[in-house]
Design a protein around this motif. Structure first.
Motif, PDB file in Angstrom:
ATOM      1  N   VAL A   1       1.509   6.790  -6.521  1.00 39.83           N
ATOM      2  CA  VAL A   1       0.276   7.512  -7.224  1.00 39.83           C
ATOM      3  C   VAL A   1       0.630   9.167  -6.775  1.00 39.83           C
ATOM      4  O   VAL A   1       0.389   9.878  -7.724  1.00 39.83           O
ATOM      5  N   ALA A   2       1.515   9.480  -5.632  1.00 44.99           N
ATOM      6  CA  ALA A   2       1.614  10.829  -5.290  1.00 44.99           C
ATOM      7  C   ALA A   2       2.863  11.216  -6.384  1.00 44.99           C
ATOM      8  O   ALA A   2       2.921  12.486  -6.890  1.00 44.99           O
TER       9      ALA A   2
ATOM     10  N   GLY B   1       1.085   4.321  -2.709  1.00 47.46           N
ATOM     11  CA  GLY B   1       1.073   5.500  -2.304  1.00 47.46           C
ATOM     12  C   GLY B   1       2.134   6.596  -2.972  1.00 47.46           C
ATOM     13  O   GLY B   1       1.877   7.654  -3.374  1.00 47.46           O
ATOM     14  N   TYR B   2       3.412   5.950  -2.966  1.00 48.89           N
ATOM     15  CA  TYR B   2       4.331   6.672  -3.259  1.00 48.89           C
ATOM     16  C   TYR B   2       4.280   6.859  -4.761  1.00 48.89           C
ATOM     17  O   TYR B   2       4.600   7.964  -5.486  1.00 48.89           O
TER      18      TYR B   2
ATOM     19  N   MET C   1       0.691  -1.237   0.040  1.00 46.94           N
ATOM     20  CA  MET C   1       0.007   0.089  -0.034  1.00 46.94           C
ATOM     21  C   MET C   1       1.015   1.216  -0.006  1.00 46.94           C
ATOM     22  O   MET C   1       0.643   2.126  -0.613  1.00 46.94           O
ATOM     23  N   LEU C   2       1.966   1.183   0.705  1.00 47.53           N
ATOM     24  CA  LEU C   2       2.889   2.176   0.825  1.00 47.53           C
ATOM     25  C   LEU C   2       3.278   2.735  -0.785  1.00 47.53           C
ATOM     26  O   LEU C   2       3.553   3.769  -1.036  1.00 47.53           O
TER      27      LEU C   2
END
Length: 329
Positions: free
Chosen positions: A255-256, A252-253, A248-249
């Protein structure tokens, strides 16, 4: 000497620094068998290398009564391995294990034999009342329920070391070579017909308990590891949870960075992703390896048996006999 046609009962009594109890235990056992007909018995004391006069007292008992057999170990191998040694030496049609301090009453032996004669292969004592303090009593009861919940074997709750086992169980125990045995769990895991006998455990009257809190915890750990792979599976589940969070992290990275144009420091995202991925893979594969190691551990635990330093009345061992049923008064 045993009488042909009589059943032979082996009474197994582990002892360590019990000079004040062994004679009383012997007398109580003899009194219990005085109530029985068509029954012979032997008493096997396993002296776990006592440092007091226990072995001297046992010498006197063995000299007076040939039914008393004594096995003295070359050092203190621990309670469980001492007990396992006694089970392997038993010659009876059945065997009864009880502690030397008489907290488990020998007067219940005839009741156990009666249940055995009804066809049950194991008769285990269920402790209705314990003389321990409130905290120790609560810890014992919690442990019994915890290990039953976690174990793949059907382990009875509130059952200690006081039990009777049939000859067929003794024959199976003779094949066991275990580095850290947990005998009560070992016997429970063998199956057959097993029944509980409820009793109130008495308080120790002479000497001090040989099971302080530290040894009780150590035995609890042995019991858990001998009968459950749950600790290893906790590691596997932790690895899966860690892997899921790491994934998930990573998302997140990405996508950001790709959708919102987050300006991370140069090389920060790549290094972080690689570290998280490495941690995730290591955790997952260690969990998988742990599952296999656990199965190897359960299958291949082997260690030399306890070394016997001296024996009394053990030279002319009779061959084990098949179990027979006889009348009990």
């Amino acid at each position: 000497m045993t009488v042909p046609g009589n059943i032979l009962v082996s009474v197994l009594v582990p002892a360590f620094n019990e000079e004040g109890n062994v004679a009383a235990a012997y007398a109580a056992i003899v009194a219990a068998f005085a109530r029985l007909r068509n029954t012979d018995f032997e008493i096997i004391f396993t002296d776990n290398h006592s440092t007091d006069r226990t072995f001297e007292v046992l010498k006197g008992l063995a000299a007076h009564d040939p039914r008393v057999r004594v096995i003295r170990l070359s050092r203190n191998f621990g309670y469980q391995r001492s007990v396992l040694t006694a089970y392997k030496a038993a010659r009876g049609d059945c065997a009864v294990q009880l502690d030397c301090d008489l907290q488990d009453p020998p007067s219940l032996i005839p009741d156990m034999i009666g249940l055995w004669q009804q066809g049950h292969k194991v008769v285990y004592g269920v402790r209705r009342a314990l003389p321990d303090g409130m905290v120790t009593r609560a810890m014992r009861r919690l442990f019994y329920r915890l290990i039953r919940a976690l174990s793949e074997d059907d382990l009875p709750v509130d059952a200690g070391e006081f039990r009777l086992v049939d000859r067929c169980i003794l024959d199976e125990i003779r094949q066991v070579e275990d580095t850290s045995p947990y005998v009560r769990g070992l016997i429970s895991s063998m199956g057959f017909s097993q029944i509980g006998l409820i009793y109130d455990r008495a308080a120790r009257t002479v000497g001090e308990s040989k099971f302080p809190l530290g040894k009780m915890i150590a035995m609890a750990v042995d019991g858990l590891l001998n009968h459950s792979l749950v600790p290893l599976r906790i590691a596997s589940v932790t690895a899966l949870v860690t892997g899921a969070l790491t994934f998930m992290l990573i998302l997140g990275y990405l996508v950001a960075r790709l959708l919102f144009g987050q300006a991370w420091p140069a090389g920060f995202a790549t290094t972080t992703l690689l570290l998280l991925l490495s941690i995730m893979l290591n955790a997952m594969f260690f969990g998988i390896i742990g599952e296999y190691v656990g199965r190897i551990f359960m299958q291949a635990k082997r260690r030399p048996l306890p070394i016997v330093e001296a024996t009394l009345n053990c030279d002319s061992a009779e061959p084990a006999r098949p179990a027979r049923i006889a009348a009990v008064s």
